[in-house]
Enzyme design. Structure first.
Site, short mmCIF file in Angstrom:
data_model
loop_
_atom_site.label_atom_id
_atom_site.label_comp_id
_atom_site.label_asym_id
_atom_site.label_seq_id
_atom_site.Cartn_x
_atom_site.Cartn_y
_atom_site.Cartn_z
N SER A 168 0.84 -1.19 0.00
CA SER A 168 0.00 0.00 0.00
C SER A 168 0.89 1.25 0.00
O SER A 168 1.71 1.41 -0.89
CB SER A 168 -0.95 -0.04 1.20
OG SER A 168 -1.99 0.88 1.06
N ARG A 238 -11.53 6.80 9.87
CA ARG A 238 -11.06 5.42 9.90
C ARG A 238 -12.14 4.45 9.41
O ARG A 238 -11.85 3.51 8.66
CB ARG A 238 -10.65 5.05 11.32
CG ARG A 238 -10.29 3.59 11.55
CD ARG A 238 -9.09 3.17 10.72
NE ARG A 238 -8.63 1.84 11.11
CZ ARG A 238 -7.65 1.19 10.51
NH1 ARG A 238 -7.03 1.73 9.49
NH2 ARG A 238 -7.28 -0.01 10.93
N ASP A 338 -8.74 -6.72 -4.63
CA ASP A 338 -8.34 -5.40 -4.15
C ASP A 338 -8.85 -4.34 -5.12
O ASP A 338 -8.34 -4.20 -6.23
CB ASP A 338 -6.81 -5.35 -4.04
CG ASP A 338 -6.29 -4.03 -3.47
OD1 ASP A 338 -7.10 -3.10 -3.26
OD2 ASP A 338 -5.07 -3.95 -3.24
N HIS A 371 -7.98 -5.47 -0.19
CA HIS A 371 -6.68 -4.81 -0.07
C HIS A 371 -5.90 -5.31 1.14
O HIS A 371 -4.67 -5.44 1.08
CB HIS A 371 -6.89 -3.30 0.02
CG HIS A 371 -5.62 -2.51 0.10
ND1 HIS A 371 -4.68 -2.50 -0.91
CD2 HIS A 371 -5.12 -1.70 1.08
CE1 HIS A 371 -3.67 -1.73 -0.57
NE2 HIS A 371 -3.90 -1.23 0.64
N ASP A 372 -6.58 -5.59 2.22
CA ASP A 372 -5.91 -6.02 3.45
C ASP A 372 -5.28 -7.40 3.35
O ASP A 372 -4.64 -7.84 4.31
CB ASP A 372 -6.90 -6.01 4.63
CG ASP A 372 -6.81 -4.73 5.45
OD1 ASP A 372 -5.98 -3.87 5.12
OD2 ASP A 372 -7.58 -4.59 6.42
#
Length: 402
Positions: A168, A238, A338, A371-372
């Site tokens: 990232s 967040r 992602d 993405h994680d």
């Protein structure tokens, strides 16, 4: 009521009004004799870089791996986090016998400048005023973050890094290292990243920044002086960002439309659904370990990132060194689900590298974790990392662990 996190600046001065927090790890003060120039103009110095190391640096200092962290990461890549108590954010990848093997390599991970875990950032005291920088801190770039890292590497006496690796925003730093300092990087592993931030990602970041700045406790960035904290705004930022780190399939698998601790909907605005409760928890826990102004500065640095901009918009030109292709060996990895940094972004970098005949490998990992995924248990990804890193180490003549 969420208690604001307590930070201590490089002089040991508490900058929140809360009891000071002693962060474990190493710190270096850099730029004291010669302040570091910044991409936006001006300079920074002296400034502190907080970092952690794992493993042992060999005699010729040829086994150093720099791990670059993502937006909300920090230097505790393989240590228990001093605030949350959770395991290191990449403990699955970094450690003895793991793909980034600390029995074989000397691993370095630093908190980026502008951060809030020991490296100088907007929460620290501005020596010119005696007050926290707040939004008087200079706007920084990914290039500035990497420039600070080079000063750290210099201070450690390392001429060339064996490998730079990160996902990232960490992947952006990896690419910046390879372009700005190709002679100092033997191998580079950019993961789930891009050569520039997309309009969609800039838009998501702007929503988060506006949530923070709309919180009345933000106080035009001067909340530390007022003894307050824009916790609600930072929590919303967040929450919004966390949605982008997951895929729709992952959210459905984890939560679906399941209710949270109730048998029926309440016809109100409490957290009826598990996914709502999960996001509220993510937001509330985040403000205990992160600074709101740091969030503004680091997201802005990502927005400004564009490797091709200084090369007439031609990404391949960024990877030319002295009229030839880059000497750096690359392995890029992306994840099929992602949508924040889709595979097309990694392919664009691969095509640019191919255009200059660079040594590059590429893999797309099939997963529904979004993405994680680069932070999670993905055996195929870990196998690829182990194979590439060990192959490069063998080529360089680094001994394998017995």
């Amino acid at each position: 009521m969420i208690t604001p996190p307590a930070y201590t600046d490089s002089s040991g001065t508490d900058t929140t009004g809360a009891p000071p927090l002693a962060l474990p790890g190493k710190r270096l003060v850099l730029g004291a004799d010669r302040p570091m120039p910044l991409d936006g103009g001006g300079q920074l110095g002296p400034f502190t870089v907080a970092y952690q190391t794992y493993g042992t640096l060999n005699a010729d200092k040829s086994n150093a791996i720099l791990v670059c962290h993502a937006l909300t990461g920090d230097q505790y890549v393989a240590d228990r986090h001093p605030i949350t108590g959770k395991p290191g954010w990449w403990e699955m990848l970094v450690g003895p016998g793991k793909p980034v093997d600390t029995d074989r390599f000397f691993v370095i991970c630093s908190n980026v400048i502008g951060g809030c875990m020991g490296s100088t950032g907007p929460h620290d005291v501005n020596p010119a005023t005696g007050e926290p920088y707040a939004i008087d801190f200079p706007v920084i770039t990914i290039g500035d973050m990497v420039r600070a890292q080079t000063l750290l590497i210099d201070a450690l006496g390392i001429d060339q890094l064996f490998c730079v690796i990160g996902g990232s925003m960490g992947g952006m730093q990896v690419l910046q290292w390879a372009v700005a300092y190709p002679e100092r990087v033997f191998a580079a592993v950019p993961i789930a990243t891009a050569a520039r931030h997309s309009a969609q990602n800039i838009a998501f970041h702007e929503v988060g920044r506006q949530a923070i700045m709309a919180d009345p406790e933000w106080r035009d960035g001067a909340y530390q002086r007022a003894g307050t904290n824009p916790a609600r705004g930072l929590a919303v930022a967040r929450m919004a960002a966390h949605i982008t780190y997951l895929s729709e399939a992952a959210l459905h698998r984890k939560f679906g439309r399941n209710l949270q601790s109730r048998q029926a909907i309440t016809f109100g605005f409490d957290a009826d659904f598990q996914v709502e409760s999960y996001l509220r928890y993510q937001g509330a826990s985040f403000v205990d370990r992160f600074d709101a102004n740091s969030y503004l500065y680091i997201t802005r640095a990502m927005d400004y990132f564009d490797l091709a901009a200084e090369h007439g918009g031609q990404l391949a030109q960024a990877f030319r060194v002295g009229g030839k292709g880059t000497p750096v060996r690359f392995c890029l990895a992306s994840f099929s689900s992602d949508w924040l940094f889709p595979t097309s972004e990694s392919r664009a970098v691969v095509h640019a590298l191919n255009a200059v005949a660079a040594n590059v490998s590429f893999v797309e990992i099939d997963t529904d974790k979004g993405h994680d995924a680069f932070l999670l248990d993905e055996p195929e990804f870990h196998q690829v990392m182990r194979g590439f890193i060990n192959g490069c180490a063998d080529h360089r003549g680094l001994k394998r662990r017995v």
